[in-house]
Design an enzyme around this catalytic site. Structure first.
Site, PDB file in Angstrom:
ATOM      1  N   CYS A  82       0.839  -1.205   0.000  1.00  0.00           N
ATOM      2  CA  CYS A  82       0.000   0.000   0.000  1.00  0.00           C
ATOM      3  C   CYS A  82       0.877   1.260   0.000  1.00  0.00           C
ATOM      4  O   CYS A  82       1.734   1.440   0.871  1.00  0.00           O
ATOM      5  CB  CYS A  82      -0.914  -0.013   1.222  1.00  0.00           C
ATOM      6  SG  CYS A  82      -1.784   1.529   1.483  1.00  0.00           S
ATOM      7  N   HIS A 103      -8.454   8.043   3.321  1.00  0.00           N
ATOM      8  CA  HIS A 103      -7.853   9.378   3.362  1.00  0.00           C
ATOM      9  C   HIS A 103      -8.929  10.441   3.259  1.00  0.00           C
ATOM     10  O   HIS A 103      -9.891  10.297   2.520  1.00  0.00           O
ATOM     11  CB  HIS A 103      -6.801   9.557   2.261  1.00  0.00           C
ATOM     12  CG  HIS A 103      -7.264   9.124   0.906  1.00  0.00           C
ATOM     13  ND1 HIS A 103      -7.361   7.798   0.549  1.00  0.00           N
ATOM     14  CD2 HIS A 103      -7.664   9.838  -0.171  1.00  0.00           C
ATOM     15  CE1 HIS A 103      -7.791   7.714  -0.700  1.00  0.00           C
ATOM     16  NE2 HIS A 103      -7.993   8.941  -1.160  1.00  0.00           N
ATOM     17  N   HIS A 129      -3.504   0.718   8.525  1.00  0.00           N
ATOM     18  CA  HIS A 129      -4.190   0.521   7.248  1.00  0.00           C
ATOM     19  C   HIS A 129      -5.676   0.231   7.462  1.00  0.00           C
ATOM     20  O   HIS A 129      -6.039  -0.742   8.094  1.00  0.00           O
ATOM     21  CB  HIS A 129      -3.562  -0.622   6.449  1.00  0.00           C
ATOM     22  CG  HIS A 129      -4.184  -0.790   5.099  1.00  0.00           C
ATOM     23  ND1 HIS A 129      -3.766  -0.083   3.996  1.00  0.00           N
ATOM     24  CD2 HIS A 129      -5.228  -1.549   4.678  1.00  0.00           C
ATOM     25  CE1 HIS A 129      -4.516  -0.401   2.950  1.00  0.00           C
ATOM     26  NE2 HIS A 129      -5.405  -1.303   3.344  1.00  0.00           N
TER      27      HIS A 129
END
Ligand code: 5GP
Ligand code: ZN
Length: 108
Positions: free
Chosen positions: A4, A96, A46
């Protein structure tokens, strides 16, 4: 998560400048800014997208980060937008929050 891109940023693999950092989140400039101020605030851990977020502490840190960044970038005066894409509409599968500004104000 190994592959990622945002996890790599959190780990410091690209020497990204963090505009905010605490136990739960970091903030950094978007690489392709859509506005003069375009900052991403992301959890250090994550999380694929908003619908999978479980920890209230992350949201609390996101609030602190965004409020500080609004103030530091004079966006209270000049207008801002907070955007979260999900459900497949996102490009990066690591949660995000986009903070963008200044924004045009509606004419009333
Ligand atoms: P999304 O469409 O997933 O909501 O937005 C992903 C955002 O991440 C885009 O605005 C894109 O420019 C930004 N982005 C993608 N890769 C990188 C990167 O490696 N570094 C930074 N700083 N931003 C990135
Ligand atoms: Zn990640």
């Amino acid at each position: 998560m190994d592959s990622c891109i945002f996890c790599k940023i959190v780990r410091g693999e690209f020497d990204t400048e963090f505009l905010y950092e605490d136990e739960y989140v970091v903030a950094f400039k978007d690489i392709h800014p859509q506005k003069p101020v375009h900052i991403l605030v992301i959890p250090k851990e994550h999380v694929k997208e908003f619908s999978q977020l479980k920890k209230d502490e992350v949201l609390s840190s996101v609030r602190k980060a965004i409020q500080l960044l609004i103030s530091e970038n004079d966006l209270q005066e000049n207008g801002y937008r907070i955007e979260v894409n999900g459900g497949g509409s996102q490009l990066v599968d690591h949660l995000h929050f986009h903070l963008m500004g200044p924004m045009e104000k509606p004419i009333v």
